[in-house]
Design an enzyme around this catalytic site. Sequence first.
Site, PDB file in Angstrom:
ATOM      1  N   SER A 273       0.784  -1.190   0.041  1.00  0.00           N
ATOM      2  CA  SER A 273       0.140   0.015   0.112  1.00  0.00           C
ATOM      3  C   SER A 273       0.914   1.415  -0.006  1.00  0.00           C
ATOM      4  CB  SER A 273      -1.161  -0.111   1.328  1.00  0.00           C
ATOM      5  OG  SER A 273      -2.096   0.819   0.928  1.00  0.00           O
TER       6      SER A 273
ATOM      7  N   ASP B 159      -9.540  -5.362  -4.758  1.00  0.00           N
ATOM      8  CA  ASP B 159      -9.032  -4.644  -4.033  1.00  0.00           C
ATOM      9  C   ASP B 159      -9.685  -3.048  -4.400  1.00  0.00           C
ATOM     10  OD1 ASP B 159      -7.250  -2.520  -2.793  1.00  0.00           O
ATOM     11  OD2 ASP B 159      -5.525  -3.933  -2.970  1.00  0.00           O
TER      12      ASP B 159
ATOM     13  N   HIS C 143      -7.589  -5.549  -0.519  1.00  0.00           N
ATOM     14  CA  HIS C 143      -6.226  -5.078  -0.100  1.00  0.00           C
ATOM     15  C   HIS C 143      -5.507  -5.551   1.111  1.00  0.00           C
ATOM     16  CE1 HIS C 143      -4.133  -1.331  -0.523  1.00  0.00           C
ATOM     17  NE2 HIS C 143      -4.004  -0.996   0.755  1.00  0.00           N
TER      18      HIS C 143
END
Length: 414
Positions: A184, A355, A388
């Site tokens: 991320s 995601d 995610h």
Amino acid sequence: MLNFSSVLTLFVLFFVSPNVSAIDKVFPGNAKDVDIIIKSSVSDDDDIICKSLVQTQGYACEEHKVTTKDGYILSVQRIPVGRSGKTASKPPVLLQHGLLVDAAAWLLNTPDESLGFILADNGFDVWLANTRGTKYSRGHTSLSWNDSAYWEWSWDELVQYDLSALVQYVQYKTGQKLHYVGHSLGTLIALAAFSEQGKLINMFKSAALLSPIAHLNQIPSQLTKEAAQLHIAEELYSLGYRQFPPGWDVLGPILEKICNEPGTNCSELMTALTGPNCCINSSRAGELLKHEPQPTATKNIIHLSQMIRTGTIAMYDYGSEDENKEHYGQSDPPAYNMKDIPKELPLFLGYGGQDMLADANDVKALLNDLKDHDNGELVEVYSEEYAHADFVLGVNASQVVYDPMISFFDNHSS
């Protein structure tokens, strides 16, 4: 069954953080300058990552401190050997967590499921970074964690100072180039650093980017988009809140405002933000909540919101031509051009079809930027079912992502 507050906190893990307790003990650092300030230390405090998460699993662990050029004292954990006790035979790997978590995120599953342990057991010298402002990286050479000035940074500073200091420190301690793993926000700061092609680039053997964040203009999370469009972070900053978030008394009404926007469904907050994670072990929620979430700077959230609104990958926009000129010498913030990333730098990208932060279409835009990469130096792993958080907390991530990533590292370890 998790109650609403637990679900909310899980949601917060990747976007918002509840009230954080008073400042924990910090360990000031000073030492000679090697383009960074170097200090290693071992603490007797039981509430540290080595003692609470690593040694309890039967692994050796070292606690280190690195002081950045702008004075932030970062905590770094090293797992130098696997459970077998054999000295690492492979290069160092630096793991950089994402937004509002810390290095604990790499260690919360079982040793056979957690990337930090898996890499150590595969012969790598593992280094775990903790971003400024998180629980174990709250120190500063002159500022208190309670000072508003402490929180005057965005991810630009993570690129310029934190990543630079950490990479140089690992190379200084090991004498080797390193592999890098980011998740991320940890991918965004690496991509930005790579695009600038400074001396740091020569310290990497390769980089693995999980749920890569670069282009954000196609982000499907309505909750995240509404927060950006409503300028929530900017409003908080204008009210004097420099740490994000300021507390439930302020956060509650804000979240209610966002959730009342048309088209925003907050019934399952973590899913609304990150996407429907397929493979997280719900029985680990209690352990997760002991360590996460972690705070960040409101200015950092503003910077990410700017990216969502504008669709650009650029430095922080100070909001006026005059202020931008004062900081950058030009009226618009300078761009980080992903096409400038060296074509010979080996890159591994892992992304998922569910995601809602690192959207597959945004990742494809990044891959298009990298389309001229040298043959064999750009590897993709795509999982249709992954969202995610699965890339860090998924119980099957070893098979889906980590095994091919380790093979990639092995191919680029000479």
